[in-house]
Every structure is written in C-alpha cells, then in structure tokens.
Motif scaffolding. Sequence first.
Motif: not given
Length: 332
Positions: A266, A269, A80, A106, A272-273, A280, A9-10, A203, A133
């Motif tokens: 930014h 994430s 994740k 995270n 983005q989810d 999330t 992923g990113g 976040n 991203y």
Amino acid sequence: MRYAVIGAGGMGIQYGVLLQEFAHKDVDFIDTWKPNVERIREQGGAYVSQDGEDRHLVPIDVYYPEEYTGDPDVWIVFLKQMQLDGVLKRCAHLFNDRQVVFSAMNGYGHFEKLNEYFPKDRIYGGTALIGAYVYGPGDFNFTGGAHAKAMNLCSYADEATEGVKAAEQALFEDFRAATLNPTIVDNFIGMCMAKIVFNSVLNTLCTMYQIRFGEFEAHPDSRWLTEQLVDEAYGAAEAAGYQLLGTRETEVATILHTAGVAHPLHYPSMYQDLTKGRPTEVDYINGYIARIGADHGYRCKLHEFLTREVHLAERAFAIHNPEIVAAAQAEA
C-alpha cells in the motif's frame, strides 16, 4: 438500510462497493470531481481490483450534489479535510433529522464540521486500517484482502442512548457483512487519536520517501523511527488528558504489522495526493498532534519537523512537476 457515500474516491468507493456486493445494500455515490463522475458514467460503473488483480467493472450510480434526489438512511463521508466544508455545503439540502452519518476520514476536525449539520447522537465515527489506491478517474484498487481489513466504530454522542446503540449496532452488522471487520469501542477521542498516531508514522514517512508500507517496515530502523514518533504523540495525548486505545507498545506493533504483513503493497493516501499534485493532509495529522501538545505545554518537535518536511516535499514536487500540479488544480 440504504446508504449514500459522499466522496467517490478510493475509500468511499471501497466502502460503498463492499456494502453493495457483500452486504447487498442499496448504495448511491455523490462526488464533485468531474473527471471521476463523467468516467464512471461513461463506462457504466467503477473498475475495481484487489491488490492489482481481478480488475472488474462494478455498476454504480454516481451523482453531483445538486442533482441527487435520494433519501438514504446513512451517509458515509470520505473526503479530504480541505474539501469537507465546500462539499457539505453543496449537500446540505439533502440532509434531514431522520438520517445518520458515518465517517472514518484521516486526521481530525471533520466531526465538528459534521456536527454543524447533524446532532451528535446521529454521528458515528470510525478508524479504518483499510487501504485503497486511485489509479485514475473511475479506476480503483483495494489493498489487503478481507482478513487484512479492520476498523473501529464509535458514537460521537456524549451519552449512548438506546437509539444511539441501535443505530450503531445496525451499522456494525452491515459493515461486518461487507467484510470490513468492525469493532465497536466506547472511547471516541481515544479511537480517533490512535488512528492519527498511526497515520503520523506510515502516511508521513512513506510520503516523504515515496515508498510502500512494506518497504518502510523492511528498513532496519523502522521500529526505532516508529517508537520515537509514537512516544511523542502519546506524550501529547496524555498532556491533553486523552486515554488512547492501546498502549505505546501495542500501537507500535499495530503499525509495523499493518506495514509488513497486512498492507505491504500500500501507498498511503498522503503519498497519492503528493504525487498527483494535490495538497496533503499533514496539518490534520502530524500538525494536529503538534497543536494538541502545544495547547497543553508539551512540545512535539518531531511532529512539528515532519509537518514542515512534508510541506517542503509538496513544494519540491511542484517545482519539478508544474504540469501535474496545474492539472490537479484544473480538476479541483
């Protein structure tokens, strides 16, 4: 050292590509998101850009866990939290006692899971103030230039033996060459908690209101909001007996500087989810802080509230965007 990244992923792509392009390391990628794997193979690599500019194709090798036959020295894990168990099980046949593993995911909970496959003295944790991203399968954007990136690195082992220190130093040198700007620290839980506190502000709030870091920092109440959440999180950590890296004041300063100066463009994430119809990680961030506090007699009302608010935002998004959620579930 040879690397393999689990999770293309990113962040996984950013770490791997920078190690490949700047540190000149051999890097393989393992992923389970089929559209991503197939698109990267079809186009001969991953498209990457920096702050939306200089989009170019970087040749990379990507595999599903069941078809990979490599034997890297270092695993880098960026998944994740909800995916981790399943993907590690699919990769378990690839692990051996010669390898070490690094992760800067995270939230919290992943190191105990990695410890099921690797001993503590072969696990290295990190925290990354590094943005990425995902535009779509095979298409990634890195946010913040080389001087804006920063990360911490620490051994998960209870005792830093010479072998532990040597591997940590080797990781440090490679990450430095890759422009990731690492710093070695010696307080593992303090390092992890400081990043969780960071994420619990930017976040979560940027996700709830679907804004960029810089848009949050520009709000006249951004400092006040940050101070309230940081203070409560530090109170929970202190109740648990954790000594975080830095003070309340330095944590607030780091959050606001990152939002307003280092990574103003930014989207986190978690955002983005949410906007792509995926669950999330709020339970592993604000929810984790609330649990730490509750376990030690310290009520974190703000973090409990935000955890429930993000779940409400997830539900609201699903109600109004059922087709996006259905597509995300089909791709999972």
